[in-house]
Motif scaffolding. Structure first.
Motif, mmCIF file in Angstrom:
data_model
loop_
_atom_site.group_PDB
_atom_site.id
_atom_site.type_symbol
_atom_site.label_atom_id
_atom_site.label_comp_id
_atom_site.label_asym_id
_atom_site.label_seq_id
_atom_site.Cartn_x
_atom_site.Cartn_y
_atom_site.Cartn_z
ATOM 1 N N ASP A 53 96.813 -43.454 45.897
ATOM 2 C CA ASP A 53 97.810 -42.488 46.367
ATOM 3 C C ASP A 53 97.182 -41.119 46.582
ATOM 4 N N THR A 54 96.337 -40.708 45.632
ATOM 5 C CA THR A 54 95.662 -39.410 45.752
ATOM 6 C C THR A 54 94.777 -39.383 46.989
ATOM 7 N N GLN A 59 96.922 -39.075 50.117
ATOM 8 C CA GLN A 59 97.459 -37.719 50.249
ATOM 9 C C GLN A 59 96.388 -36.751 50.742
ATOM 10 N N ASN A 64 95.625 -37.332 54.453
ATOM 11 C CA ASN A 64 96.696 -36.767 55.283
ATOM 12 C C ASN A 64 96.625 -35.251 55.327
ATOM 13 N N LYS A 65 96.355 -34.632 54.193
ATOM 14 C CA LYS A 65 96.331 -33.168 54.121
ATOM 15 C C LYS A 65 95.113 -32.575 54.821
#
Length: 189
Positions: free
Chosen positions: A107-108, A111, A114-115
């Protein structure tokens, strides 16, 4: 949105100083609102100041710093200055996250990808005597760097094995001592 952020930024500058992380976050948010409305002449100096402050205070590998680099690169591309964007686009983030569950690493990683937009990311989590690794490469960079190759190299240092796809790969190891200085070693690779 910009008219709501501007007074907050002014207050934070006055109370906390120009280089405080909260002030820099407000600057980033205001610059992003200028970018969204194509007010590039206002966004650029604010992004440059934010990047300078975040790099100095938080370091170049910090996710906030990398986000600012990404926004500045976007501004350069939108204003037809790709040569200025190029050094900002591909960044490497390597981090050791002790105590993080292996399931949370994925998940990290997602994220961060995406960021950051364009990046090579390598994360390690040490839990007792186990080391979990995950590598991610954004699709636009997989022709130059493969997550599977990256995670295999990192796994060797922690006594493990791993592999995966060009854009995402995982590994495990049993030598937490090999993860010492992890971020410093791999950010330079």
């Amino acid at each position: 949105i910009g008219h709501q952020i501007h007074p907050i930024l002014h207050s934070r500058r006055r109370l906390l100083g120009d280089k405080h992380p909260d002030t820099l976050t407000s600057m980033q948010n205001l610059a992003a609102s200028y970018l969204a409305t194509e007010r590039f002449e206002k966004a650029e100096p604010m992004l440059l100041e934010t990047l300078e402050g975040r790099t100095e205070i938080l370091g170049e590998q910090n996710a906030g710093t990398l986000s600012t680099m990404s926004n500045l690169a976007r501004l350069y591309i939108d204003t037809e200055r790709p040569k200025e964007a190029e050094p900002l686009l591909a960044k490497v983030l390597a981090a050791r996250l002790d105590g993080v569950e292996p399931k949370s690493l994925r998940d990290t990683l997602d994220q961060l990808k995406n960021k950051l937009g364009t990046a090579v990311i390598l994360l390690a989590a040490v839990n007792g005597e186990k080391v979990n690794l995950i590598a991610g490469v954004t699709k636009d960079l997989t022709d130059r760097c493969r997550a599977g190759d990256l995670v295999k190299l990192a796994a060797e240092q922690v006594g493990g094995k791993g592999g995966g796809r060009p854009d995402m790969a995982q590994a495990g190891g049993s030598d937490p001592g090999g993860a010492e200085g992890f971020a410093e070693k791999h950010a330079a690779d």
